[in-house]
Write a protein that holds these residues in place. Structure first.
Motif, PDB file in Angstrom:
ATOM      1  N   VAL A 139       9.554   4.236  -0.115  1.00 49.49           N
ATOM      2  CA  VAL A 139       8.328   4.800  -0.686  1.00 49.49           C
ATOM      3  C   VAL A 139       8.148   6.236  -0.207  1.00 49.49           C
ATOM      4  N   PRO A 140       8.158   7.231  -1.128  1.00 44.35           N
ATOM      5  CA  PRO A 140       7.984   8.626  -0.712  1.00 44.35           C
ATOM      6  C   PRO A 140       6.528   8.928  -0.361  1.00 44.35           C
ATOM      7  N   ASP A 141       6.329   9.978   0.417  1.00 50.83           N
ATOM      8  CA  ASP A 141       4.983  10.356   0.851  1.00 50.83           C
ATOM      9  C   ASP A 141       4.061  10.652  -0.323  1.00 50.83           C
ATOM     10  N   GLU A 142       4.614  11.274  -1.391  1.00 50.77           N
ATOM     11  CA  GLU A 142       3.761  11.620  -2.530  1.00 50.77           C
ATOM     12  C   GLU A 142       3.211  10.385  -3.232  1.00 50.77           C
ATOM     13  N   ASP A 143       3.990   9.289  -3.251  1.00 52.93           N
ATOM     14  CA  ASP A 143       3.486   8.042  -3.839  1.00 52.93           C
ATOM     15  C   ASP A 143       2.367   7.460  -2.989  1.00 52.93           C
ATOM     16  N   VAL A 144       2.516   7.585  -1.669  1.00 53.73           N
ATOM     17  CA  VAL A 144       1.467   7.101  -0.770  1.00 53.73           C
ATOM     18  C   VAL A 144       0.187   7.888  -1.005  1.00 53.73           C
ATOM     19  N   GLU A 145       0.307   9.213  -1.118  1.00 46.56           N
ATOM     20  CA  GLU A 145      -0.868  10.053  -1.324  1.00 46.56           C
ATOM     21  C   GLU A 145      -1.554   9.730  -2.646  1.00 46.56           C
ATOM     22  N   GLU A 146      -0.748   9.497  -3.668  1.00 45.67           N
ATOM     23  CA  GLU A 146      -1.317   9.174  -4.979  1.00 45.67           C
ATOM     24  C   GLU A 146      -2.107   7.872  -4.926  1.00 45.67           C
ATOM     25  N   GLN A 147      -1.546   6.893  -4.223  1.00 44.46           N
ATOM     26  CA  GLN A 147      -2.234   5.611  -4.118  1.00 44.46           C
ATOM     27  C   GLN A 147      -3.455   5.715  -3.219  1.00 44.46           C
ATOM     28  N   GLU A 273      -1.563   4.529   6.499  1.00 43.13           N
ATOM     29  CA  GLU A 273      -0.682   3.505   7.066  1.00 43.13           C
ATOM     30  C   GLU A 273      -0.801   2.188   6.290  1.00 43.13           C
ATOM     31  N   ILE A 274      -2.035   1.794   5.996  1.00 45.69           N
ATOM     32  CA  ILE A 274      -2.263   0.539   5.272  1.00 45.69           C
ATOM     33  C   ILE A 274      -1.728   0.639   3.853  1.00 45.69           C
ATOM     34  N   VAL A 275      -1.996   1.762   3.191  1.00 45.20           N
ATOM     35  CA  VAL A 275      -1.524   1.938   1.814  1.00 45.20           C
ATOM     36  C   VAL A 275      -0.004   1.906   1.768  1.00 45.20           C
ATOM     37  N   ARG A 276       0.653   2.587   2.715  1.00 46.17           N
ATOM     38  CA  ARG A 276       2.117   2.560   2.742  1.00 46.17           C
ATOM     39  C   ARG A 276       2.623   1.123   2.926  1.00 46.17           C
ATOM     40  N   GLY A 277       1.998   0.389   3.817  1.00 45.33           N
ATOM     41  CA  GLY A 277       2.402  -1.000   4.041  1.00 45.33           C
ATOM     42  C   GLY A 277       2.264  -1.841   2.786  1.00 45.33           C
ATOM     43  N   GLN A 278       1.169  -1.623   2.051  1.00 41.93           N
ATOM     44  CA  GLN A 278       0.960  -2.379   0.815  1.00 41.93           C
ATOM     45  C   GLN A 278       2.016  -2.042  -0.231  1.00 41.93           C
ATOM     46  N   LEU A 279       2.331  -0.759  -0.355  1.00 42.55           N
ATOM     47  CA  LEU A 279       3.355  -0.347  -1.326  1.00 42.55           C
ATOM     48  C   LEU A 279       4.725  -0.885  -0.934  1.00 42.55           C
ATOM     49  N   GLU A 280       5.046  -0.796   0.342  1.00 40.92           N
ATOM     50  CA  GLU A 280       6.343  -1.302   0.791  1.00 40.92           C
ATOM     51  C   GLU A 280       6.439  -2.816   0.579  1.00 40.92           C
ATOM     52  N   ASN A 281       5.338  -3.512   0.795  1.00 40.40           N
ATOM     53  CA  ASN A 281       5.328  -4.952   0.568  1.00 40.40           C
ATOM     54  C   ASN A 281       5.493  -5.264  -0.916  1.00 40.40           C
ATOM     55  N   GLN A 282       4.806  -4.490  -1.752  1.00 37.79           N
ATOM     56  CA  GLN A 282       4.896  -4.704  -3.205  1.00 37.79           C
ATOM     57  C   GLN A 282       6.328  -4.515  -3.694  1.00 37.79           C
TER      58      GLN A 282
END
Length: 478
Positions: A139-147, A273-282
């Motif tokens: 998951v790239p940083d820009e996707d995390v920021e968007e979410q 941190e939480i958003v990244r974890g959710q995306l990585e889990n998804q």
């Protein structure tokens, strides 16, 4: 007890069982001896009731218990034969009342037949020959920021404005929905807040609010999706009488610690941190599902054996019931899905056979590997199953599971399967390949077709989740 095999063809077996009348009499005598010390009959002291009198009063009912005991103990017959039945054996006894009366009176042998199919022997091969490519998406940083921005948008503040509503504005409205001029249940609300552009409402609803201002009244027209969860509204054209009460514009949204605190978190860093974890889990779930599918395809190719007919029939009936129900709910026919009922039946028959074979194979692999589902894992799985029901039904559902072993087995099955997949991932050859988001998610829409659409309240609430046509669902190796 005399056991004679009367059928042995493929996986089908039939046994004829005869329990001689003298053996039935011996079992009955044991029950009478036990009963005479416990039963209380008028005119007799406790423990002094003559056995013959007990036989006249309770003989038939106790013999019926003997019959049921013999029938319930048929599993031992199969164990002694070294056979595993695919399903509960079918028992056939005489339907002649006079013959049955003789058995209960101790004057005739007890005869019955057992018909069943056995689970075929499966010889496991080395799993190291199985090779799969596991797609992984970092998951790239820009996707995390968007979410993060999407999540934080719920904390965005709005300021009342004068003038017309534009895209991104929040509009407070009263609405009343009608179909053919008649109001429908769930189609009315007061002070409902709609953010134009979030697509929380059915298609076409939010767009028609653009250009309205406080005090305006209008009527907008929309059409409910064919797959809408509320079946009485699916595919229907509706009109909504709208009264605009307030229009607000969004204030600038900053991702900072204050925004995070409004969301119940201590800092913006924790939010990310939480958003990244959710995306990585998804994405991790998609990665696993695709890897699992490759494993199942490889197993399906490597193991060809006859599947028990009754298991296949039961699986097909489950699939077919779901398919026809989905078609009916969508108002479609097989012709609408570019197929015929006959072709669809053939397709789902093959799917049922595959699922049964894979299910038996995974069970054998798990058994040989010593795979176990712990009590703690079962408890978590049970809680997860119960949470799918409304809160007011959860206690009732819990009691149902607690008292129904078969229902608990249905909770255990997917947990066991996933643990077998974990075992196989450690045995097979896995090559990891980093891919883009689009590559990972390719074809995933077809897989979603196996999942029922999320239930929604009557409009104009959120749209029902999209669903693929029932006749085009893809098998997920359940």
């Amino acid at each position: 007890m005399q056991v004679t095999e009367t059928l042995n063809s493929g996986l089908k077996r039939e046994l004829k069982v005869i329990v001689p009348a003298k053996d039935m009499e011996a079992r009955l005598s044991e029950r009478l001896d036990t009963a005479k010390d416990k039963v209380n009959l008028k005119g007799f002291r406790p423990g002094k009731v003559p056995v013959q009198h007990l036989r006249r009063v309770y003989g038939k009912s106790l013999m019926a218990e003997v019959v049921n005991e013999i029938l319930s103990d048929t599993q031992k017959l199969l164990t002694d034969r070294g056979e595993k039945p695919a399903m509960q054996p079918e028992i056939a006894m005489t339907e002649d009342e006079k013959e049955a009366e003789k058995v209960l009176s101790g004057g005739a042998d007890f005869e019955f037949t057992m018909s069943y199919e056995v689970i075929p022997p499966i010889e496991l091969k080395p799993f190291s020959d199985i090779k799969i490519t596991r797609q992984i998406h970092d998951v790239p940083d820009e996707d995390v920021e968007e979410q993060v921005k999407r999540v934080a948008d719920s904390a965005r503040t709005y300021e009342v404005k004068k003038g017309k509503a534009a895209d991104g504005d929040k509009v407070k409205i009263d609405y009343l929905g009608k179909i053919d001029g008649e109001a429908f249940a769930g189609g009315a609300a007061e002070d409902s807040e709609v953010v134009i552009g979030l697509n929380q409402f059915i298609a076409g609803f939010e767009e028609q609010l653009v250009g309205l201002k406080a005090g305006d009244e209008t009527t907008i027209k929309v059409t409910f999706p064919d797959e809408y969860a509320a079946e009485h509204l699916a595919g229907k054209e509706a009109e909504f009488d709208i009264k605009v009460k307030e229009v607000s514009k969004p204030n600038e949204l900053e991702i900072n610690d204050e925004t995070a605190k409004m969301l119940g978190l201590e800092s913006a860093e924790k939010l990310r941190e939480i958003v990244r974890g959710q995306l990585e889990n998804q994405f991790g779930q998609v990665t696993r599902q695709k890897a699992k599918r490759q494993i199942l395809d490889a197993l399906d190719e490597a193991y060809k054996f006859e599947a028990p007919e009754r298991l296949v029939e039961a699986e097909f009936n489950n699939i077919w019931e779901q398919v026809t129900r989905d078609l009916e709910r969508a108002g479609h026919t097989f012709e609408d899905e570019d197929t015929t009922e006959e072709e669809a039946r053939e397709e789902y028959q093959r799917l049922a056979e595959r699922r049964v074979r894979l299910g038996l194979l995974l069970s054998e692999i798990g058994e040989k590997a010593g795979v176990q589902v712990s009590d703690e894992e079962m408890q978590r799985g049970l809680i997860e199953s119960i949470r799918r029901y409304p809160a007011h039904q959860q206690q009732e559902i819990y009691e149902f599971y607690r008292q129904n072993p078969q229902a608990l087995a249905n909770v255990r099955a997917p947990l066991f399967e996933e643990k077998v997949i974990d075992h196989l991932l450690g045995e097979i050859s896995v090559t990891d390949k980093k891919v883009s988001r689009d590559e990972l998610m390719a074809d995933d829409e077809d897989d979603a077709g196996e999942k029922p659409a999320k239930a929604e309240k009557a409009a104009p609430k959120k749209k029902a989740a999209p669903k693929k046509a029932a006749a085009k669902k893809k098998e997920e190796g359940e």
